[in-house]
Design an enzyme around this catalytic site. Structure first.
Site, PDB file in Angstrom:
ATOM      1  N   GLU A  96       9.158  -3.547  13.187  1.00 26.79           N
ATOM      2  CA  GLU A  96       8.375  -4.172  14.153  1.00 26.79           C
ATOM      3  C   GLU A  96       8.527  -6.377  13.801  1.00 26.79           C
ATOM      4  OE1 GLU A  96       8.260  -3.025  17.261  1.00 26.79           O
ATOM      5  OE2 GLU A  96       6.941  -0.838  16.216  1.00 26.79           O
ATOM      6  N   ARG A 141     -15.502   5.700 -13.868  1.00 25.43           N
ATOM      7  CA  ARG A 141     -14.724   5.625 -14.607  1.00 25.43           C
ATOM      8  C   ARG A 141     -15.557   4.513 -15.802  1.00 25.43           C
ATOM      9  NH1 ARG A 141     -10.589   7.906 -17.032  1.00 25.43           N
ATOM     10  NH2 ARG A 141      -9.244   7.135 -18.403  1.00 25.43           N
TER      11      ARG A 141
END
Length: 393
Positions: A373, A278
């Site tokens: 979890e 870019r």
């Protein structure tokens, strides 16, 4: 993978050089998972996420590669080492958290529970076809009123003659609507016990949860257990109390330590690619100091997370890994992966919010990984208790 992404991945590998810390068998497992993730998952995952589509056809392919229950030593399972399993989780989550989640639910939760606590008959019936991906399992622990306090479980199992009858509800149960078997945890007069429940049993209903903005290419469900009648042989004979399900959760948490860093790696790779391709103000944005600082900070946290994962894997293989150490890994990996994803989005600019890049998808998925979890808060309190000897739950 594009040429630019491959170049970025190579730059990251060269900066880190993890391979020399791994054995040839571990590298074989990693490379197998990497090929599957890049060739099978990556080309379709953005559309699957958009469409809320779970590709069930991948299940048998994962089984054929040996990934399902790969760390177990039961017949039909690969018996691979902990680091090899972690590397597979890492590669699958680099493609999408949903597919690492599938492998975790199938292998580290459902299969692990049967392996650790099941009878010989239960193991023989379920583990080989689950390892092949012919049958899917789920792990029904979390309940609607609060996932962080399983001791307050309201699902019950009572004796009725020679049978057990289960009543209750579970929530956020991965794969339940697809599963052939559920490992259901319920309170009994003798403490919390686990039961192997074929999902076709009358009274068992699983409904996929809709409206998710995360884990959209995966399936999580509500379960209702309305007078589910089971023979005495359905109980897992080796599990009594919450230590049974907790030991399975620790298996899944260990996989997350590696997996979340896979999502982080994916975000870092596309950031390197963007920084070098870019151009703004007449030069690549990667030639500016601010972008280089972001990339350097992301690399440092990624390397630290991977080295921690490897350390925990070696401890696990030596039989020395503790639940507290797993909490360190889970807390760090998910927290830093999210930070890396958010920094990656800034490097990608406005394009970073589109599905031309995987960053926002990883970021959304990691918010779920951060919660299941054990939340950040729960793992923080686990560590605080370990350091002070004082429980603050």
């Amino acid at each position: 993978m594009t040429t630019q992404t491959a170049t970025a991945a190579a730059a990251l590998d060269e900066a880190f050089s993890l391979d020399h810390l791994l054995g040839q068998e571990e590298l074989r497992w990693r490379d197998s998972a990497r090929r599957f993730a890049r060739e099978r998952i990556a080309p379709v995952i953005e559309q699957d996420f958009e469409d809320k589509h779970f590709r069930r056809e991948f299940v048998a392919e994962l089984g054929a590669l040996g990934f399902l229950g790969m760390h177990l030593k039961d017949p039909g399972c690969a018996g691979a080492g902990a680091v090899a399993y972690g590397l597979v989780c890492h590669e699958l989550e680099a493609a999408d958290s949903g597919w690492r989640t599938f492998v975790s639910v199938q292998g580290s939760l459902a299969m692990s529970a049967i392996s650790k606590f099941g009878s010989d008959e239960q193991k023989a019936e379920w583990l080989p076809p689950m390892a092949r991906g012919e049958r899917i399992g789920c792990f029904a622990l979390t309940e609607p009123q609060g996932g962080s306090d399983p001791a307050a479980m309201t699902t019950t199992a009572r004796r009725d003659g020679d049978d057990w009858v289960i009543e209750g509800a579970k929530r956020w149960i991965g794969l339940a609507a697809l599963a052939d078997v559920a490992v259901v945890w319920a309170a009994t007069e003798d403490g919390v016990r686990g039961f192997v429940v074929p999902t076709g049993t009358p009274g068992f209903t699983a409904t996929a949860i809709d409206g998710k903005l995360s884990m959209r290419a995966s399936v999580q469900c509500d379960i209702v257990l309305d007078g589910v009648r089971l023979p005495a042989s359905a109980m897992l004979p080796g599990a009594r109390g919450l230590s049974g399900p907790f030991s399975c959760l620790n298996e899944a948490r260990y996989g997350i330590v590696w997996g979340a860093m896979g999502a982080a790696r994916s975000c870092l790779e596309v950031s390197i690619e963007r920084a070098t391709s870019r151009e703004v103000f007449g030069r690549p944005i990667g030639a500016t100091q601010l972008i280089q600082q972001k990339l350097a900070d992301m690399l440092v946290e990624y390397e630290k997370g991977m080295l921690l994962a490897l350390h925990l894997g070696r401890l696990k293989e030596a039989g020395r890994l503790t639940p507290t150490q797993i909490s360190v890994g889970k807390l760090n990996s998910v927290r830093e992966a999210l930070a890396i994803a958010r920094e990656a989005r800034t490097i990608l600019g406005g394009d970073g919010i589109t599905n031309a890049f995987p960053v926002m998808r990883h970021m959304a998925n990691l918010e779920s990984v951060r919660t299941y979890e054990g939340t950040d808060e729960i793992h923080t309190l686990v560590l605080g208790r370990a350091l002070t000897g004082l429980a603050a739950f």
